[in-house]
Design a protein around this motif. Structure first.
Motif, PDB file in Angstrom:
ATOM      1  N   VAL A  68       0.832  -1.198   0.000  1.00  0.00           N
ATOM      2  CA  VAL A  68       0.000   0.000   0.000  1.00  0.00           C
ATOM      3  C   VAL A  68       0.870   1.253   0.000  1.00  0.00           C
ATOM      4  CG1 VAL A  68      -0.239  -0.111   2.507  1.00  0.00           C
ATOM      5  CG2 VAL A  68      -1.863   1.225   1.206  1.00  0.00           C
ATOM      6  N   TRP A  69       0.481   2.217  -0.824  1.00  0.00           N
ATOM      7  CA  TRP A  69       1.123   3.527  -0.799  1.00  0.00           C
ATOM      8  C   TRP A  69       0.452   4.348   0.292  1.00  0.00           C
ATOM      9  CZ3 TRP A  69       5.512   4.925  -2.964  1.00  0.00           C
ATOM     10  CH2 TRP A  69       5.991   4.171  -4.036  1.00  0.00           C
ATOM     11  N   PRO A 100       7.340  12.331   2.234  1.00  0.00           N
ATOM     12  CA  PRO A 100       6.869  11.679   1.010  1.00  0.00           C
ATOM     13  C   PRO A 100       6.089  10.400   1.275  1.00  0.00           C
ATOM     14  CG  PRO A 100       9.223  12.187   0.884  1.00  0.00           C
ATOM     15  CD  PRO A 100       8.794  12.447   2.294  1.00  0.00           C
ATOM     16  N   ALA A 101       5.237  10.061   0.333  1.00  0.00           N
ATOM     17  CA  ALA A 101       4.498   8.798   0.411  1.00  0.00           C
ATOM     18  C   ALA A 101       5.490   7.649   0.347  1.00  0.00           C
ATOM     19  CB  ALA A 101       3.508   8.704  -0.739  1.00  0.00           C
ATOM     20  N   ASP A 103     -15.609  -0.328  -4.357  1.00  0.00           N
ATOM     21  CA  ASP A 103     -15.106  -0.008  -5.689  1.00  0.00           C
ATOM     22  C   ASP A 103     -14.198   1.218  -5.709  1.00  0.00           C
ATOM     23  OD1 ASP A 103     -17.339   1.589  -5.054  1.00  0.00           O
ATOM     24  OD2 ASP A 103     -17.752   1.964  -7.169  1.00  0.00           O
ATOM     25  N   ARG A 104     -14.099   1.980  -4.612  1.00  0.00           N
ATOM     26  CA  ARG A 104     -13.285   3.194  -4.580  1.00  0.00           C
ATOM     27  C   ARG A 104     -12.132   3.176  -3.582  1.00  0.00           C
ATOM     28  NH1 ARG A 104     -17.361   8.343  -4.824  1.00  0.00           N
ATOM     29  NH2 ARG A 104     -18.576   7.680  -6.612  1.00  0.00           N
ATOM     30  N   ASN A 134      -6.565   2.291  -6.057  1.00  0.00           N
ATOM     31  CA  ASN A 134      -5.397   2.155  -6.937  1.00  0.00           C
ATOM     32  C   ASN A 134      -4.072   2.356  -6.204  1.00  0.00           C
ATOM     33  OD1 ASN A 134      -5.467   4.897  -6.616  1.00  0.00           O
ATOM     34  ND2 ASN A 134      -5.594   5.393  -8.792  1.00  0.00           N
ATOM     35  N   ALA A 135      -4.100   2.644  -4.893  1.00  0.00           N
ATOM     36  CA  ALA A 135      -2.874   2.756  -4.096  1.00  0.00           C
ATOM     37  C   ALA A 135      -2.494   1.406  -3.484  1.00  0.00           C
ATOM     38  CB  ALA A 135      -3.067   3.800  -2.995  1.00  0.00           C
ATOM     39  N   VAL A 136      -3.252   0.348  -3.811  1.00  0.00           N
ATOM     40  CA  VAL A 136      -3.057  -0.958  -3.192  1.00  0.00           C
ATOM     41  C   VAL A 136      -2.859  -2.023  -4.263  1.00  0.00           C
ATOM     42  CG1 VAL A 136      -4.158  -2.698  -1.735  1.00  0.00           C
ATOM     43  CG2 VAL A 136      -4.512  -0.285  -1.242  1.00  0.00           C
TER      44      VAL A 136
END
Length: 92
Positions: A44-45, A52-53, A65-66, A86-88
């Motif tokens: 995960v980001w 920073p991430a 879904d989100r 989308n970060a995973v």
């Protein structure tokens, strides 16, 4: 009186205690979150307010879904942020 000098070590300890950014409930959208009976290992980001991430290992506890609700341990602290889907990515 003690010193007011900020050392690199003190600064690093303080920054590692700051919780990661998490999405507000409005970002979840209309689809209910599906809670997983068995947490799924993921990468995960994680976004931080003051640095920073970074991509860290974690487990997904639920998703829709989100968004994904993840559990991560970073620098000895346990966090459960909500991140964009989308970060995973699945960790194998």
């Amino acid at each position: 009186m003690g010193s007011t000098k900020v050392t690199d070590e003190k600064l690093e300890r303080t920054l590692t205690r700051v919780a990661p950014c998490t999405l507000p409930q409005q970002a979840f959208g209309p689809t209910p979150v599906e809670w997983f009976t068995v947490p799924r290992p993921v990468w995960v980001w994680v976004q931080w307010r003051d640095r920073p991430a970074e991509r860290v290992p974690g487990v997904a506890r639920g998703a829709n879904d989100r968004v994904v609700i993840v559990a991560v341990d970073v620098n000895g602290y346990h966090w459960e942020p909500v991140v964009w889907r989308n970060a995973v990515t699945v960790r194998e």
